[in-house]
Enzyme design. Structure first.
Site, PDB file in Angstrom:
ATOM      1  N   THR A  57      47.200  38.314  43.083  1.00 50.87           N
ATOM      2  CA  THR A  57      46.563  37.194  43.767  1.00 50.87           C
ATOM      3  C   THR A  57      46.507  37.543  45.252  1.00 50.87           C
ATOM      4  O   THR A  57      47.169  38.490  45.697  1.00 50.87           O
ATOM      5  CB  THR A  57      47.329  35.874  43.509  1.00 50.87           C
ATOM      6  OG1 THR A  57      46.633  34.802  44.128  1.00 50.87           O
ATOM      7  CG2 THR A  57      48.757  35.931  44.028  1.00 50.87           C
ATOM      8  N   HIS A 112      39.869  37.328  34.814  1.00 50.90           N
ATOM      9  CA  HIS A 112      39.830  35.869  34.567  1.00 50.90           C
ATOM     10  C   HIS A 112      38.385  35.374  34.610  1.00 50.90           C
ATOM     11  O   HIS A 112      37.746  35.351  33.566  1.00 50.90           O
ATOM     12  CB  HIS A 112      40.799  35.057  35.426  1.00 50.90           C
ATOM     13  CG  HIS A 112      41.290  35.720  36.681  1.00 50.90           C
ATOM     14  ND1 HIS A 112      40.472  36.093  37.673  1.00 50.90           N
ATOM     15  CD2 HIS A 112      42.559  36.036  37.068  1.00 50.90           C
ATOM     16  CE1 HIS A 112      41.192  36.623  38.654  1.00 50.90           C
ATOM     17  NE2 HIS A 112      42.459  36.623  38.326  1.00 50.90           N
ATOM     18  N   HIS A 132      46.363  28.192  48.759  1.00 50.04           N
ATOM     19  CA  HIS A 132      47.362  29.090  48.168  1.00 50.04           C
ATOM     20  C   HIS A 132      48.716  28.397  48.087  1.00 50.04           C
ATOM     21  O   HIS A 132      49.293  28.022  49.090  1.00 50.04           O
ATOM     22  CB  HIS A 132      47.515  30.421  48.912  1.00 50.04           C
ATOM     23  CG  HIS A 132      47.559  31.567  47.943  1.00 50.04           C
ATOM     24  ND1 HIS A 132      48.638  31.820  47.151  1.00 50.04           N
ATOM     25  CD2 HIS A 132      46.613  32.470  47.603  1.00 50.04           C
ATOM     26  CE1 HIS A 132      48.348  32.865  46.382  1.00 50.04           C
ATOM     27  NE2 HIS A 132      47.136  33.265  46.625  1.00 50.04           N
ATOM     28  N   ARG A 189      42.707  35.155  24.286  1.00 49.76           N
ATOM     29  CA  ARG A 189      42.378  35.189  22.861  1.00 49.76           C
ATOM     30  C   ARG A 189      40.967  35.667  22.553  1.00 49.76           C
ATOM     31  O   ARG A 189      40.577  35.748  21.399  1.00 49.76           O
ATOM     32  CB  ARG A 189      42.590  33.783  22.261  1.00 49.76           C
ATOM     33  CG  ARG A 189      44.043  33.473  22.016  1.00 49.76           C
ATOM     34  CD  ARG A 189      44.617  34.426  20.973  1.00 49.76           C
ATOM     35  NE  ARG A 189      46.035  34.270  20.815  1.00 49.76           N
ATOM     36  CZ  ARG A 189      46.610  33.544  19.859  1.00 49.76           C
ATOM     37  NH1 ARG A 189      45.873  32.893  19.002  1.00 49.76           N
ATOM     38  NH2 ARG A 189      47.913  33.482  19.776  1.00 49.76           N
ATOM     39  N   ASN A 243      40.374  25.366  41.708  1.00 54.15           N
ATOM     40  CA  ASN A 243      40.188  26.779  41.344  1.00 54.15           C
ATOM     41  C   ASN A 243      40.445  26.917  39.836  1.00 54.15           C
ATOM     42  O   ASN A 243      41.556  26.655  39.367  1.00 54.15           O
ATOM     43  CB  ASN A 243      41.162  27.632  42.164  1.00 54.15           C
ATOM     44  CG  ASN A 243      41.051  29.113  41.847  1.00 54.15           C
ATOM     45  OD1 ASN A 243      40.908  29.502  40.687  1.00 54.15           O
ATOM     46  ND2 ASN A 243      41.123  29.943  42.862  1.00 54.15           N
ATOM     47  N   HIS A 301      37.060  32.795  41.506  1.00 55.47           N
ATOM     48  CA  HIS A 301      37.386  34.046  42.191  1.00 55.47           C
ATOM     49  C   HIS A 301      37.127  35.191  41.200  1.00 55.47           C
ATOM     50  O   HIS A 301      38.041  35.641  40.517  1.00 55.47           O
ATOM     51  CB  HIS A 301      38.863  34.006  42.616  1.00 55.47           C
ATOM     52  CG  HIS A 301      39.267  35.118  43.530  1.00 55.47           C
ATOM     53  ND1 HIS A 301      40.225  34.957  44.510  1.00 55.47           N
ATOM     54  CD2 HIS A 301      38.875  36.412  43.616  1.00 55.47           C
ATOM     55  CE1 HIS A 301      40.389  36.103  45.159  1.00 55.47           C
ATOM     56  NE2 HIS A 301      39.597  36.999  44.635  1.00 55.47           N
ATOM     57  N   GLU A 307      34.954  32.756  45.854  1.00 56.40           N
ATOM     58  CA  GLU A 307      35.791  33.531  46.766  1.00 56.40           C
ATOM     59  C   GLU A 307      35.995  34.931  46.198  1.00 56.40           C
ATOM     60  O   GLU A 307      35.934  35.144  44.977  1.00 56.40           O
ATOM     61  CB  GLU A 307      37.141  32.835  47.001  1.00 56.40           C
ATOM     62  CG  GLU A 307      37.952  32.659  45.739  1.00 56.40           C
ATOM     63  CD  GLU A 307      39.287  31.965  45.955  1.00 56.40           C
ATOM     64  OE1 GLU A 307      39.364  31.060  46.802  1.00 56.40           O
ATOM     65  OE2 GLU A 307      40.247  32.346  45.268  1.00 56.40           O
ATOM     66  N   GLY A 335      44.647  25.947  42.547  1.00 54.90           N
ATOM     67  CA  GLY A 335      44.523  26.388  41.171  1.00 54.90           C
ATOM     68  C   GLY A 335      45.835  26.352  40.407  1.00 54.90           C
ATOM     69  O   GLY A 335      46.054  25.509  39.532  1.00 54.90           O
ATOM     70  N   HIS A 336      46.724  27.262  40.742  1.00 44.33           N
ATOM     71  CA  HIS A 336      47.899  27.518  39.905  1.00 44.33           C
ATOM     72  C   HIS A 336      48.744  26.255  39.663  1.00 44.33           C
ATOM     73  O   HIS A 336      49.000  25.888  38.508  1.00 44.33           O
ATOM     74  CB  HIS A 336      48.745  28.625  40.538  1.00 44.33           C
ATOM     75  CG  HIS A 336      49.912  29.017  39.701  1.00 44.33           C
ATOM     76  ND1 HIS A 336      49.803  29.849  38.619  1.00 44.33           N
ATOM     77  CD2 HIS A 336      51.214  28.659  39.767  1.00 44.33           C
ATOM     78  CE1 HIS A 336      50.983  30.004  38.052  1.00 44.33           C
ATOM     79  NE2 HIS A 336      51.860  29.288  38.736  1.00 44.33           N
ATOM     80  N   ARG A 368      36.899  38.711  39.864  1.00 45.07           N
ATOM     81  CA  ARG A 368      37.415  40.015  40.299  1.00 45.07           C
ATOM     82  C   ARG A 368      36.664  41.115  39.555  1.00 45.07           C
ATOM     83  O   ARG A 368      36.096  40.876  38.479  1.00 45.07           O
ATOM     84  CB  ARG A 368      38.916  40.088  40.054  1.00 45.07           C
ATOM     85  CG  ARG A 368      39.706  39.251  41.049  1.00 45.07           C
ATOM     86  CD  ARG A 368      41.181  39.640  41.062  1.00 45.07           C
ATOM     87  NE  ARG A 368      41.837  39.250  42.293  1.00 45.07           N
ATOM     88  CZ  ARG A 368      42.353  38.048  42.530  1.00 45.07           C
ATOM     89  NH1 ARG A 368      42.275  37.110  41.622  1.00 45.07           N
ATOM     90  NH2 ARG A 368      42.944  37.785  43.684  1.00 45.07           N
TER      91      ARG A 368
HETATM   92  N1  PXP Z   1      42.454  30.378  48.152  1.00 45.16           N
HETATM   93  C1  PXP Z   1      42.346  31.704  47.916  1.00 45.16           C
HETATM   94  C2  PXP Z   1      41.589  32.528  48.898  1.00 45.16           C
HETATM   95  C3  PXP Z   1      42.903  32.282  46.760  1.00 45.16           C
HETATM   96  O1  PXP Z   1      42.766  33.594  46.545  1.00 45.16           O
HETATM   97  C4  PXP Z   1      43.571  31.455  45.846  1.00 45.16           C
HETATM   98  C5  PXP Z   1      44.134  32.044  44.590  1.00 45.16           C
HETATM   99  O2  PXP Z   1      43.116  32.604  43.815  1.00 45.16           O
HETATM  100  C6  PXP Z   1      43.659  30.082  46.132  1.00 45.16           C
HETATM  101  C7  PXP Z   1      43.109  29.570  47.287  1.00 45.16           C
HETATM  102  C8  PXP Z   1      44.354  29.126  45.203  1.00 45.16           C
HETATM  103  O3  PXP Z   1      45.717  29.418  45.192  1.00 45.16           O
HETATM  104  P1  PXP Z   1      46.650  28.734  44.092  1.00 45.16           P
HETATM  105  O4  PXP Z   1      46.197  29.250  42.768  1.00 45.16           O
HETATM  106  O5  PXP Z   1      48.029  29.199  44.467  1.00 45.16           O
HETATM  107  O6  PXP Z   1      46.474  27.256  44.224  1.00 45.16           O
END
Ligand code: PXP
Length: 237
Positions: free
Chosen positions: A100, A50, A190, A18, A7, A43, A70, A213-214, A45
């Site tokens: 999130t 982002h 997540h 920036r 992600n 993702h 997503e 992602g994070h 929004r």
């Molecule tokens: N899956 C979904 C549906 C999400 O909304 C997110 C966060 O945008 C993720 C996976 C990834 O989560 P993380 O950034 O905590 O890895």
């Protein structure tokens, strides 16, 4: 084989801080693929804080792995997905201002809305996935909508993991078995990380895909992107 879909929203967050094009999200996505990631997730929004719609259009023709979009199915989101036609769309129930995603769908209450969307996206040749928690009844309702897959919301697993990993994984294994018995594919995402991913995969080896992602971007600050992706792929062996 469980695919790693990176992600890249956080990369866009850094860029947007920036106003220029550094880091370049398209370049990062292509590098993730080059380093072995088997998919890219975005993702977008509504406020484009982002990933922007223009990023989604720029990525589509250049990616060579699986592209997953997503988001909440607003009319604008539906229009974007139908125009871009990614490999997969993952529907999440989050409000526009949410930091999130923090819950799965109530697939019982929204059954007819979701069923209509599965027909729309499925008809356009886009694989469908619905973000859900581990409630078995809601997974059964997800199957009734005609979704190809569900994505399990793994934040509760990640939170409990450091204290009691067996208790943390138990409802996910149960839910994953039900998903399999209903004939759906299985994604998860997540708060998955280098700390908790391997144990999840060891216990649910039939996972089709994880979306991360994070934690991955945080790890890349120390390890670099290539070594980080390697480390995540190792957890999925
Ligand atoms: N899956 C979904 C549906 C999400 O909304 C997110 C966060 O945008 C993720 C996976 C990834 O989560 P993380 O950034 O905590 O890895």
């Amino acid at each position: 084989m469980t695919k790693l879909s990176v992600n890249i929203n956080k990369i866009a967050t850094i860029r947007n801080a920036r106003g220029g094009n550094n880091p370049d999200v398209v370049k990062v996505a292509l590098d993730c693929e080059r380093f072995g990631a088997q998919g890219i997730t975005v993702h977008p929004r509504p406020d484009e804080r982002h990933i922007r719609r223009s990023d989604v259009y720029a990525l589509k023709p250049l990616l060579s792995t699986e592209f997953n979009i997503e988001g909440y199915p607003s009319p604008e989101f539906i229009d974007l997905v139908l125009k871009v036609k990614p490999h997969q769309v993952t529907l999440v129930p989050d409000a526009p201002d949410q930091i999130t995603s923090n819950a799965g769908w109530d697939t019982k209450t929204h059954q007819s809305f979701l069923t209509e969307l599965m027909d729309t996206f499925g008809g356009a040749g886009v694989r469908t996935s619905i973000f859900v928690g581990t409630d078995i009844e809601l997974i059964e309702y997800a199957a009734k909508t005609g979704a190809d897959r569900v994505e399990l919301y793994t934040e509760p697993y990640a939170t409990l993991y450091p204290k009691d990993r067996e208790a943390a994984i138990a409802p996910f294994v149960e839910a994953a078995k039900v998903v399999r018995s209903l004939g759906m594919g299985l994604n998860a995402g997540h708060d998955l990380s280098l700390e908790n991913l391997k144990y999840m995969h060891d216990n649910i080896p039939w996972l089709d895909e994880v979306s991360i992602g994070h934690a991955l971007v945080c790890d890349a600050l120390y390890l670099g992107l290539e070594k980080t992706i390697d480390a995540y792929l190792d957890c999925l062996k």
